[in-house]
Design a protein around this motif. Structure first.
Motif, PDB file in Angstrom:
ATOM      1  N   PRO A 196      51.341  70.394  -1.681  1.00 22.21           N
ATOM      2  CA  PRO A 196      51.269  69.794  -0.341  1.00 22.21           C
ATOM      3  C   PRO A 196      50.317  70.576   0.556  1.00 22.21           C
ATOM      4  O   PRO A 196      50.348  71.801   0.592  1.00 22.21           O
ATOM      5  N   THR A 197      49.445  69.857   1.268  1.00 23.48           N
ATOM      6  CA  THR A 197      48.505  70.527   2.165  1.00 23.48           C
ATOM      7  C   THR A 197      49.056  70.648   3.579  1.00 23.48           C
ATOM      8  O   THR A 197      48.550  71.438   4.375  1.00 23.48           O
ATOM      9  N   PHE A 198      50.084  69.838   3.897  1.00 23.73           N
ATOM     10  CA  PHE A 198      50.725  69.832   5.214  1.00 23.73           C
ATOM     11  C   PHE A 198      49.741  69.517   6.344  1.00 23.73           C
ATOM     12  O   PHE A 198      49.915  69.928   7.487  1.00 23.73           O
ATOM     13  N   GLU A 199      48.672  68.789   6.005  1.00 23.68           N
ATOM     14  CA  GLU A 199      47.718  68.374   7.033  1.00 23.68           C
ATOM     15  C   GLU A 199      48.404  67.380   7.979  1.00 23.68           C
ATOM     16  O   GLU A 199      49.229  66.564   7.556  1.00 23.68           O
ATOM     17  N   PRO A 200      48.072  67.418   9.267  1.00 22.91           N
ATOM     18  CA  PRO A 200      48.722  66.538  10.256  1.00 22.91           C
ATOM     19  C   PRO A 200      48.173  65.118  10.199  1.00 22.91           C
ATOM     20  O   PRO A 200      47.549  64.619  11.142  1.00 22.91           O
ATOM     21  N   VAL A 201      48.426  64.453   9.049  1.00 20.88           N
ATOM     22  CA  VAL A 201      47.953  63.088   8.849  1.00 20.88           C
ATOM     23  C   VAL A 201      49.145  62.147   8.942  1.00 20.88           C
ATOM     24  O   VAL A 201      50.170  62.357   8.293  1.00 20.88           O
ATOM     25  N   GLY A 215      48.732  52.816  20.095  1.00 21.40           N
ATOM     26  CA  GLY A 215      47.631  52.429  19.216  1.00 21.40           C
ATOM     27  C   GLY A 215      47.434  53.327  18.010  1.00 21.40           C
ATOM     28  O   GLY A 215      46.426  53.205  17.303  1.00 21.40           O
ATOM     29  N   MET A 216      48.385  54.215  17.723  1.00 17.17           N
ATOM     30  CA  MET A 216      48.260  55.101  16.558  1.00 17.17           C
ATOM     31  C   MET A 216      48.416  54.293  15.276  1.00 17.17           C
ATOM     32  O   MET A 216      49.188  53.326  15.224  1.00 17.17           O
ATOM     33  N   GLN A 217      47.659  54.666  14.234  1.00 16.75           N
ATOM     34  CA  GLN A 217      47.684  53.956  12.963  1.00 16.75           C
ATOM     35  C   GLN A 217      47.903  54.931  11.804  1.00 16.75           C
ATOM     36  O   GLN A 217      47.638  56.137  11.927  1.00 16.75           O
ATOM     37  N   ALA A 218      48.384  54.367  10.699  1.00 13.34           N
ATOM     38  CA  ALA A 218      48.532  55.176   9.480  1.00 13.34           C
ATOM     39  C   ALA A 218      47.167  55.712   9.062  1.00 13.34           C
ATOM     40  O   ALA A 218      46.168  54.997   9.108  1.00 13.34           O
ATOM     41  N   GLY A 219      47.111  56.963   8.686  1.00 15.37           N
ATOM     42  CA  GLY A 219      45.856  57.593   8.287  1.00 15.37           C
ATOM     43  C   GLY A 219      45.200  58.394   9.384  1.00 15.37           C
ATOM     44  O   GLY A 219      44.237  59.137   9.121  1.00 15.37           O
ATOM     45  N   ASP A 220      45.688  58.280  10.624  1.00 12.71           N
ATOM     46  CA  ASP A 220      45.131  59.073  11.726  1.00 12.71           C
ATOM     47  C   ASP A 220      45.379  60.565  11.478  1.00 12.71           C
ATOM     48  O   ASP A 220      46.477  60.973  11.100  1.00 12.71           O
ATOM     49  N   TYR A 221      44.328  61.350  11.712  1.00 10.30           N
ATOM     50  CA  TYR A 221      44.410  62.808  11.568  1.00 10.30           C
ATOM     51  C   TYR A 221      44.501  63.402  12.971  1.00 10.30           C
ATOM     52  O   TYR A 221      43.558  63.302  13.753  1.00 10.30           O
ATOM     53  N   VAL A 222      45.636  64.013  13.317  1.00 11.90           N
ATOM     54  CA  VAL A 222      45.841  64.564  14.658  1.00 11.90           C
ATOM     55  C   VAL A 222      45.179  65.934  14.736  1.00 11.90           C
ATOM     56  O   VAL A 222      45.552  66.869  14.023  1.00 11.90           O
ATOM     57  N   LYS A 223      44.194  66.068  15.622  1.00 15.13           N
ATOM     58  CA  LYS A 223      43.436  67.310  15.729  1.00 15.13           C
ATOM     59  C   LYS A 223      43.904  68.197  16.884  1.00 15.13           C
ATOM     60  O   LYS A 223      43.772  69.423  16.814  1.00 15.13           O
ATOM     61  N   ALA A 224      44.442  67.562  17.945  1.00 22.89           N
ATOM     62  CA  ALA A 224      44.864  68.371  19.106  1.00 22.89           C
ATOM     63  C   ALA A 224      45.854  67.567  19.942  1.00 22.89           C
ATOM     64  O   ALA A 224      45.884  66.341  19.902  1.00 22.89           O
ATOM     65  N   GLN A 283      54.063  62.011   5.076  1.00 21.23           N
ATOM     66  CA  GLN A 283      54.084  62.340   3.654  1.00 21.23           C
ATOM     67  C   GLN A 283      52.855  63.191   3.401  1.00 21.23           C
ATOM     68  O   GLN A 283      51.727  62.715   3.495  1.00 21.23           O
ATOM     69  N   SER A 284      53.094  64.445   3.084  1.00 18.04           N
ATOM     70  CA  SER A 284      51.979  65.375   3.000  1.00 18.04           C
ATOM     71  C   SER A 284      50.976  64.998   1.918  1.00 18.04           C
ATOM     72  O   SER A 284      51.361  64.681   0.788  1.00 18.04           O
ATOM     73  N   PRO A 285      49.695  65.017   2.240  1.00 13.89           N
ATOM     74  CA  PRO A 285      48.676  64.884   1.194  1.00 13.89           C
ATOM     75  C   PRO A 285      48.809  66.044   0.207  1.00 13.89           C
ATOM     76  O   PRO A 285      49.299  67.118   0.557  1.00 13.89           O
ATOM     77  N   VAL A 286      48.394  65.828  -1.035  1.00 18.34           N
ATOM     78  CA  VAL A 286      48.517  66.881  -2.043  1.00 18.34           C
ATOM     79  C   VAL A 286      47.151  67.208  -2.626  1.00 18.34           C
ATOM     80  O   VAL A 286      46.223  66.394  -2.581  1.00 18.34           O
ATOM     81  N   GLU A 287      47.072  68.420  -3.170  1.00 22.99           N
ATOM     82  CA  GLU A 287      45.828  68.878  -3.785  1.00 22.99           C
ATOM     83  C   GLU A 287      46.172  69.522  -5.123  1.00 22.99           C
ATOM     84  O   GLU A 287      47.028  70.399  -5.192  1.00 22.99           O
TER      85      GLU A 287
END
Length: 419
Positions: A196-201, A215-224, A283-287
């Motif tokens: 798991p990368t635990f990226e804020p996606v 207006g948030m959608q699936a796949g949005d990457y929260v940066k701040a 759901q955390s992206p994985v690597e």
């Protein structure tokens, strides 16, 4: 049947690796291992290889490695014993028969006067012609009693002949192998499923919630959030939970473009404490990376170790009672539940149990590995061992108390799950 098989595989693996640790480091120290047993009670299966009997026993309550030098392991040839000796070409005894008739013309019968089967390795006495004889005994000689053969254990092959460090390592290796097993299992899961990368996606957005309305959608990457950079999902979740009812501006990246979304987290209350929620799923992206899988194995083992120690501290301080503990029945029921969610969840459960077994065995309590290590520590400080009889009595009392605890915990499990 699926649950039974899962339980046997999980429990058997934990016990096997624990005892394997004892076994390997005992052999490394030159200690003779009489038996390597999985389970307790009556023997179901047994196979002798070399000087070790490998057994599977009926009751799934643990296992053991029986090392030479235990109190029940010694064979004393007392004066007056009538024994039969089979000698090799060098007139060295290879077999010593006790308490049985031997139909073999090559057997030398004698009445024992004195014997040393540990250090000197000899037997003295009178043969059938009443002649005094002294016979040397082979280091690998076998005692045959009532049809059962047992290899003698010269003193240098016995547990108590070894240094404090060697004995300590032979005992410590059991719990150590439980931690190693947990690390290997966690790393294998990460290698197969990805780390798991635990990226804020954002994985999904619930309709009618603050995030969807903004207006948030699936796949949005929260940066701040409000200009503060967000590094991972834990930071994103924590920030939102800490700001219930406060308007927030989230900077998100979508399809390579940056967008600002404004929303106000809903105010929820749990146990008298308010927290915020915007209605998103994660759901955390994985690597898949072998090196990161190894690191993941280490971090998971460490995190669960800290968690279990924390829970153990709560038990000691009385923050939860003995009723919260589970024994074999509770573990069986938990395994039944986990097994329904697939093999990887079962493996993860086995790894957590392995850590728990390692920690429990290291507690400085009589009869546990930690209790024995405590006595070795005292021996190292004193420069001489604690009286064996006193130590044995302490461990005996510890075994009785542990059995009582096991009965209480098992009864609690039965009441919890079946009544």
């Amino acid at each position: 049947m699926q649950t039974v098989i899962a339980f046997i595989l999980v429990f058997g693996s934990l016990v096997f690796f624990h005892e394997l640790g004892h076994f390997i480091f005992a052999k490394r120290a030159g200690i003779m291992v009489r038996e390597f047993a999985i389970g307790m009670g009556p023997k179901v299966f047994g196979m002798t290889k070399g000087e070790t009997l490998y057994t599977i026993r009926l009751l799934p309550l643990g296992g053991y490695v029986r090392m030479a030098g235990d109190e029940m392991d010694t064979v004393d040839l007392q004066p007056g014993y009538r024994v039969g000796l089979i000698l090799n070409r060098d007139n060295v005894a290879e077999k010593i028969y006790l308490n049985q008739k031997v139909q073999n013309p090559n057997v030398l019968f004698m009445e024992v006067e004195r014997a040393d089967l540990e250090k000197g390795l000899w037997v003295e006495g009178y043969d059938e012609d009443e002649q005094f004889v002294r016979i040397n005994v082979s280091r690998t000689a076998k005692i045959v009693e009532n049809g059962t053969e047992t290899i003698i254990a010269p003193y240098d092959r016995q547990f108590n002949s070894k240094t404090v460090g060697q004995r300590s390592m032979a005992i410590f290796a059991g719990p150590l192998f439980n931690f190693i097993l947990a690390f290997v299992v966690f790393a294998f899961i990460a290698l197969m499923q990805g780390v798991p990368t635990f990226e804020p996606v954002i994985y999904d957005v619930k309709e009618g919630e603050p995030a969807a309305e903004a207006g948030m959608q699936a796949g949005d990457y929260v940066k701040a959030i409000d200009g503060k950079p967000i590094e991972d999902w834990q930071e994103l979740s924590g920030t939102i939970q800490d700001k219930p009812g406060e308007e927030l501006t989230l900077l998100v990246e979508r399809n390579g473009q940056e967008l600002e979304l404004t929303m106000t987290p809903k105010v929820l209350n749990e146990s008298g404490k308010e927290y915020g929620q915007i209605g998103v799923m994660y759901q955390s992206p994985v690597e898949k990376n072998p090196l990161k899988a190894l690191v993941f194995g280490v971090t998971q083992t460490y995190d669960y170790t800290v968690l279990i120690l924390s829970l153990l501290g709560d038990l000691i301080t009385g923050q939860f009672t003995i009723d919260a503990l589970s024994g074999p029945v509770g573990i069986y029921k938990a395994t039944e539940t986990v097994a329904k969610y697939g093999v990887y969840n079962l493996m993860n459960w086995a790894a957590v149990l392995s850590i728990n077994l390692g920690i429990m065995n290291l507690l400085p309590l009589p009869a546990l590995d930690g209790g024995r290590l405590l006595f070795f520590g005292i021996e190292a400080l004193r420069g001489k061992p604690v009286d064996r009889q006193k130590e044995g009595m302490v461990h005996f009392v510890g075994i009785v108390l542990l059995m009582i605890l096991m009965v209480v915990v098992t009864w609690n499990d039965i009441q919890r799950f079946f009544f």
